[in-house]
Scaffold this active site. Structure first.
Site, PDB file in Angstrom:
ATOM      1  N   HIS A 149      -4.454   1.583   7.710  1.00 27.87           N
ATOM      2  CA  HIS A 149      -3.117   2.176   7.785  1.00 27.87           C
ATOM      3  C   HIS A 149      -2.987   3.313   6.751  1.00 27.87           C
ATOM      4  CE1 HIS A 149       1.435   1.672   8.227  1.00 27.87           C
ATOM      5  NE2 HIS A 149       1.331   2.437   7.154  1.00 27.87           N
ATOM      6  N   GLU A 150      -3.462   3.057   5.531  1.00 31.56           N
ATOM      7  CA  GLU A 150      -3.316   4.058   4.459  1.00 31.56           C
ATOM      8  C   GLU A 150      -4.210   5.276   4.698  1.00 31.56           C
ATOM      9  OE1 GLU A 150      -0.849   3.786   2.721  1.00 31.56           O
ATOM     10  OE2 GLU A 150      -0.471   1.647   2.931  1.00 31.56           O
ATOM     11  N   GLY A 169       0.835  -1.187   0.000  1.00 32.07           N
ATOM     12  CA  GLY A 169       0.000   0.000   0.000  1.00 32.07           C
ATOM     13  C   GLY A 169       0.872   1.239   0.000  1.00 32.07           C
ATOM     14  N   CYS A 186       6.058   0.336   7.876  1.00 30.92           N
ATOM     15  CA  CYS A 186       5.655   1.446   7.007  1.00 30.92           C
ATOM     16  C   CYS A 186       6.843   1.855   6.160  1.00 30.92           C
ATOM     17  CB  CYS A 186       5.181   2.617   7.857  1.00 30.92           C
ATOM     18  SG  CYS A 186       4.666   4.042   6.880  1.00 30.92           S
ATOM     19  N   LEU A 187       6.604   2.036   4.857  1.00 30.42           N
ATOM     20  CA  LEU A 187       7.689   2.431   3.958  1.00 30.42           C
ATOM     21  C   LEU A 187       8.292   3.770   4.358  1.00 30.42           C
ATOM     22  CD1 LEU A 187       5.960   1.416   0.602  1.00 30.42           C
ATOM     23  CD2 LEU A 187       7.846   0.203   1.731  1.00 30.42           C
ATOM     24  N   HIS A 219      -2.677   7.602   6.980  1.00 28.45           N
ATOM     25  CA  HIS A 219      -1.660   8.459   6.341  1.00 28.45           C
ATOM     26  C   HIS A 219      -2.290   9.745   5.805  1.00 28.45           C
ATOM     27  CE1 HIS A 219       2.223   6.503   6.348  1.00 28.45           C
ATOM     28  NE2 HIS A 219       1.738   5.364   5.884  1.00 28.45           N
ATOM     29  N   GLN A 239       3.024   9.927   1.338  1.00 31.02           N
ATOM     30  CA  GLN A 239       4.303   9.213   1.391  1.00 31.02           C
ATOM     31  C   GLN A 239       5.204   9.531   0.211  1.00 31.02           C
ATOM     32  OE1 GLN A 239       2.282   5.206   2.269  1.00 31.02           O
ATOM     33  NE2 GLN A 239       4.218   5.049   3.362  1.00 31.02           N
TER      34      GLN A 239
HETATM   35 NI    NI Z   1       2.672   3.518   5.976  1.00 29.12          NI
END
Ligand code: NI
Length: 173
Positions: free
Chosen positions: A143-144, A46, A101-102, A147, A51
């Site tokens: 989670h997304e 995702g 998380c990226l 963000h 991000q």
């Molecule tokens: Ni994330």
């Protein structure tokens, strides 16, 4: 298509609230394609627009549509390009899982999420869509969408740690 740069902490863009998308034009299509490519390259399951430094309410996800498919070796994953998503229903049942998380490399955390959510959103052409997500897919959506509101998993985690092994790509969102 082009890869976009994934921003990481402490970039303040990750703590800000993203704006609703109003234009479903060619630039949006390019952006969505770039986001899918960037997510795959990372690799992750995702990616939210903040991000890559853009405060727009856009999320891409690539994952199994049904929880039972996670166990099947050859089950295909589905790609969602989701604009202005909103959680309209969330199960009382909660589930605990380990997320990464990226945008927060090298950390994972145990996070409690709703086991099932219904998400209202628009597709890449501005048409309304509704998604019922269960299991890990429900976790990815939560989670997304966090963000988009400047919320990171570390703020929700009951504990956070640095894993000894490399983080599984499916945990990276
Ligand atoms: Ni994330």
């Amino acid at each position: 298509m082009a890869l976009r740069n994934i921003v990481t902490l402490p970039d303040p863009v990750l703590k800000r609230k993203a704006h609703a998308v109003t234009k479903f034009d060619k630039d949006l299509q390019t952006l969505l394609n770039d986001m899918v490519e960037t997510m795959r390259e990372a690799p992750g399951v995702g990616l939210a627009a903040p991000q890559i430094g853009l405060l727009e309410r856009i999320v891409v996800i690539e994952y199994f549509e049904k929880p039972e498919d996670e166990e099947k070796e050859d089950a295909p994953k589905k790609v969602w390009a989701v604009i202005n998503p909103e959680i309209v229903k969330a199960s009382e049942e909660m589930s605990i899982g380990v997320e990464g998380c990226l945008s927060i490399p090298g950390l994972v955390g145990e996070v409690e999420r709703h086991a099932e959510v219904h998400v209202k959103a628009m597709n890449r052409h501005g048409k309304p869509m509704k998604i019922k997500a269960k299991g890990w897919l429900a976790r990815i959506f939560q989670h997304e969408i966090d963000h988009l509101n400047g919320v990171l998993f570390t703020e929700r985690a009951t504990r956070v740690w640095q894993p000894k092994q490399e983080v599984d790509a499916e945990q990276e969102v």
